[in-house]
Design an enzyme around this catalytic site. Structure first.
Site, mmCIF file in Angstrom:
data_model
loop_
_atom_site.group_PDB
_atom_site.id
_atom_site.type_symbol
_atom_site.label_atom_id
_atom_site.label_comp_id
_atom_site.label_asym_id
_atom_site.label_seq_id
_atom_site.Cartn_x
_atom_site.Cartn_y
_atom_site.Cartn_z
ATOM 1 N N MET A 1 0.833 -1.195 0.000
ATOM 2 C CA MET A 1 0.000 0.000 0.000
ATOM 3 C C MET A 1 0.873 1.252 0.000
ATOM 4 O O MET A 1 1.901 1.304 0.657
ATOM 5 C CB MET A 1 -0.915 0.015 1.222
ATOM 6 C CG MET A 1 -1.966 -1.094 1.208
ATOM 7 S SD MET A 1 -3.148 -0.868 -0.124
ATOM 8 C CE MET A 1 -4.183 -2.319 0.128
ATOM 9 N N CYS A 2 0.433 2.259 -0.724
ATOM 10 C CA CYS A 2 1.191 3.490 -0.876
ATOM 11 C C CYS A 2 0.772 4.504 0.188
ATOM 12 O O CYS A 2 -0.146 4.282 0.965
ATOM 13 C CB CYS A 2 0.960 4.069 -2.265
ATOM 14 S SG CYS A 2 1.191 2.879 -3.620
#
Length: 273
Positions: A1-2
Site C-alpha cells: 500500500m502506498c
C-alpha cells in the site's frame, strides 16, 4: 500500500509537508504507521500547479528518502495545490511510468490500494477505456487504468459520479470473473481548482485517509503549525503528519471529499449500478 498527500490553499513550499513534520511523507516512505506495508520504496512522485494550468510532474523509481534532488525541489517550489506520493508496488513493475501522480491535460490523479484479482480483470478493465483516452495510457498499473476509465466516465464534468460509476464497472467485472479478493482504494484528483478525494472498499476495510483545514504556518519541533482559525487551506493524506489528534479528521469509509475555495464537504459515495 502506498502513502500520499494532497494540499490545496495558500501557496507554500512543498517541503513544509514533505520533510518538516515528525511523520512527514518522506518519513512515511521508510516507516509508515497506518499501513499494512511499512516501507514505500518503489518510487515516488510530485505533481503541482503553478503559473500554467497544466501541472508539473517529477517522478522517479528511486526511494523518496534517497533522492537529494527531491529535497531541493521541495524547498524551492511553492504551489497552491500539489500532490505527493510514495509507492509500494502491489505487483506491477517499478518504473517511472508506473509512479504516481498521473496526468491528463489539466488533471492530476493518484491512488492507494488495489483492484482485487487485477491479473484476471485487467484486459476487461482496459477494454472499457475509451479509445481516444487509451492512447495516453503509458504504464501497467491498475491505478492508471482506473484514472483513464474514470475520465471516460465523466471525471472532468462530474468527479464524484465518475468515481461511483467506475467503481461499479470494476466490481461488475470482478464478479463476472469470480474474484474474491477485495477492491480497496483511496484516491485524489484535481483540475488545479478543485480537489477531490475518495475512500472506498468492497469489504469495509478501506486504506486510511485523513483531512484537516486551516492556515499552514510550517512546523516546530516536528509538529505541524496549523492555525485553525484560518480556513484557507485543506490537506488530505493517508496518515497524520503529527500526533496532535486535534489536527486530523478521518474521512469516513465510502465517502468523497470535495474542497474548493476554502470550503470542504464530505459526502457518501455509493457505486452506481
Amino acid at each position: 500500500m502506498c502513502r500520499w498527500l494532497a494540499y490545496a490553499g495558500v501557496p507554500i513550499s512543498m517541503d513544509t509537508l514533505l520533510f518538516q513534520p515528525r511523520n512527514s511523507l518522506i518519513r512515511q516512505s521508510l516507516h509508515a504507521q497506518r499501513s499494512v506495508v511499512s516501507i514505500n520504496g518503489d518510487g515516488f512522485g510530485l505533481g503541482w500547479y503553478g503559473d500554467l494550468t497544466r501541472p508539473g510532474l517529477y517522478r522517479d523509481t528511486m526511494p523518496a528518502w534517497s533522492d537529494a534532488n527531491l529535497r531541493s525541489l521541495a524547498e524551492q517550489i511553492r504551489s497552491p495545490l500539489f500532490f505527493a506520493h510514495v509507492r509500494a508496488s502491489t505487483g506491477t513493475a517499478t518504473s517511472r511510468l508506473n509512479c504516481h501522480p498521473f496526468r491528463y491535460g489539466d488533471w492530476l490523479f493518484m491512488h492507494n490500494g488495489q483492484i482485487g484479482g487485477w491479473s484476471q480483470v485487467r484486459q476487461d478493465v482496459e477494454g472499457l477505456i475509451r479509445r481516444d483516452l487509451y492512447r495516453f495510457r503509458e504504464g501497467s498499473t491498475d491505478s492508471e487504468a482506473f484514472f483513464f476509465l474514470a475520465l471516460g466516465n465523466g471525471l472532468m464534468e462530474d468527479p464524484a459520479g465518475a468515481f461511483a460509476r467506475t467503481i461499479a464497472q470494476i466490481l461488475g467485472l470482478m464478479r463476472a470473473e469470480g474474484v474474491e479478493e477485495p477492491f480497496r482504494m483511496t484516491a485524489a484528483a484535481s483540475d488545479g481548482r478543485r480537489l477531490y478525494a475518495v475512500r472506498w472498499s468492497s469489504d469495509k476495510h478501506s486504506p486510511s485517509l485523513y483531512w484537516t483545514q486551516g492556515h499552514v504556518e510550517g512546523c516546530q519541533d516536528g509538529k505541524l503549525c496549523l492555525d485553525g482559525r484560518g480556513r484557507d487551506s485543506v490537506l488530505v493524506l493517508s496518515e497524520p503528519l503529527d500526533e496532535d489528534p486535534g489536527h486530523w479528521t478521518e474521512v469516513p469509509d465510502a465517502s468523497v471529499l470535495v474542497a474548493e475555495g476554502g470550503q470542504v464537504r464530505v459526502e457518501p459515495l455509493a457505486p452506481v449500478t
